[in-house]
Design an enzyme around this catalytic site. Structure first.
Site, mmCIF file in Angstrom:
data_model
loop_
_atom_site.group_PDB
_atom_site.id
_atom_site.type_symbol
_atom_site.label_atom_id
_atom_site.label_comp_id
_atom_site.label_asym_id
_atom_site.label_seq_id
_atom_site.Cartn_x
_atom_site.Cartn_y
_atom_site.Cartn_z
ATOM 1 C CG PHE A 102 -3.294 15.676 0.632
ATOM 2 C CD1 PHE A 102 -4.379 14.734 1.301
ATOM 3 C CD2 PHE A 102 -3.074 15.609 -0.460
ATOM 4 C CE1 PHE A 102 -4.930 13.868 0.413
ATOM 5 C CE2 PHE A 102 -3.617 14.505 -1.413
ATOM 6 C CZ PHE A 102 -4.514 13.747 -1.040
ATOM 7 N NE ARG B 15 -3.203 8.260 -9.451
ATOM 8 C CZ ARG B 15 -3.646 7.909 -8.104
ATOM 9 N NH1 ARG B 15 -2.922 7.301 -7.371
ATOM 10 N NH2 ARG B 15 -5.118 7.935 -8.149
ATOM 11 C CG ASP C 218 -5.095 9.482 6.460
ATOM 12 O OD1 ASP C 218 -4.559 9.781 7.533
ATOM 13 O OD2 ASP C 218 -5.747 10.301 5.771
ATOM 14 C CD GLU D 258 -2.743 1.504 0.315
ATOM 15 O OE1 GLU D 258 -2.436 1.630 -0.601
ATOM 16 O OE2 GLU D 258 -3.910 1.920 0.730
ATOM 17 C CG ASP D 259 -0.941 4.895 -1.503
ATOM 18 O OD1 ASP D 259 -1.819 4.204 -0.707
ATOM 19 O OD2 ASP D 259 -1.334 5.537 -2.266
HETATM 20 P P1 IMP Z 1 -7.442 5.254 5.030
HETATM 21 O O1 IMP Z 1 -8.274 4.509 4.886
HETATM 22 O O2 IMP Z 1 -7.673 6.755 5.554
HETATM 23 O O3 IMP Z 1 -6.152 4.504 5.873
HETATM 24 O O4 IMP Z 1 -6.911 5.664 3.543
HETATM 25 C C1 IMP Z 1 -5.807 5.306 2.948
HETATM 26 C C2 IMP Z 1 -6.008 5.660 1.374
HETATM 27 O O5 IMP Z 1 -6.370 6.942 1.338
HETATM 28 C C3 IMP Z 1 -4.567 5.661 0.869
HETATM 29 O O6 IMP Z 1 -4.796 4.620 0.056
HETATM 30 C C4 IMP Z 1 -4.689 6.902 -0.033
HETATM 31 O O7 IMP Z 1 -5.248 6.485 -1.402
HETATM 32 C C5 IMP Z 1 -5.413 7.819 0.528
HETATM 33 N N1 IMP Z 1 -4.689 8.752 1.310
HETATM 34 C C6 IMP Z 1 -4.494 9.011 2.697
HETATM 35 N N2 IMP Z 1 -3.797 9.838 3.096
HETATM 36 C C7 IMP Z 1 -3.526 10.689 1.703
HETATM 37 C C8 IMP Z 1 -2.367 11.432 1.613
HETATM 38 O O8 IMP Z 1 -1.784 12.135 2.408
HETATM 39 N N3 IMP Z 1 -2.178 11.681 0.323
HETATM 40 C C9 IMP Z 1 -2.894 11.013 -0.758
HETATM 41 N N4 IMP Z 1 -3.619 10.175 -0.704
HETATM 42 C C10 IMP Z 1 -3.934 9.614 0.720
HETATM 43 MG MG MG Z 2 -4.680 4.244 -1.889
#
Ligand code: IMP
Ligand code: MG
Length: 173
Positions: free
Chosen positions: A149, A162, A100, A96-97
């Protein structure tokens, strides 16, 4: 218009990806490993990580749709594209990238665990722990990032950035 500032340089990212790949190669030596990248954000990280592995791996992708505002996720998650490969009895590493809130990874961990693989672990390039709502175990982590962000190296803002080779963050001007 937003601007992008560098948070982690291209060379630091590359160095860390090599370190993670070495560790994964050691840990999974002689095992049947499938990497599952989460589209779209993980595509850059996964391609660099995979090319630095010294062990054979299979690669697949999964895509989720998360409903919410453009820069946050709501916790309502659906599978948009499932994996194609069978993973029964195999070692799985989700790539995963960024983690959050943790909703996406928590959902995917459960979803993939239902497929009866041998074991599922998580490799996340970035960890943004300040906003975590659901705890998820990150087995391989690239960097911890502040509550900004983040864009670049696969991560987008409205599908932009990206392709940046470094990890940056947005500032408004
Ligand atoms: P979570 O469910 O909030 O953990 O979301 C994770 C997903 O939200 C990641 O796979 C990203 O696609 C997106 N995301 C969360 N934070 C960022 C950020 O700072 N920049 C870009 N995408 C983010
Ligand atoms: Mg993602």
């Amino acid at each position: 218009m937003e601007k992008v500032k560098v948070l982690i340089s291209k060379s630091k990212v590359q160095k860390r990806v090599v370190e993670l790949a070495r560790k994964i190669s050691r840990d999974y030596k002689g095992k049947d490993l499938v990497l599952i990248g989460i589209l779209k954000g993980a595509f850059v990280f996964l391609s660099d990580l995979a090319r630095n592995l010294s062990i054979p791996v299979a690669i697949d992708f999964i895509q989720v749709a998360s409903y919410g505002a453009s820069t946050t996720s709501s916790g309502v998650i659906k599978i948009k594209k499932d994996i194609d490969l069978p993973i029964v009895g195999k070692e799985v590493l989700i790539v995963e990238d960024i983690v959050d809130y943790g909703y996406t990874m928590d959902y995917l961990l459960k979803f993939i665990s239902h497929k009866k693989s041998k074991r599922v672990k998580i490799c996340a390039l970035l960890d943004k722990p300040s906003r975590r709502r659901v705890q998820v175990p990150i087995d391989y982590k690239g960097f911890t990032v502040p509550d900004k962000f983040i864009v670049g190296y696969g991560l987008d803002y409205g599908e932009k950035y990206r392709n940046l080779p470094f990890i940056g963050y947005l500032v408004q001007d």
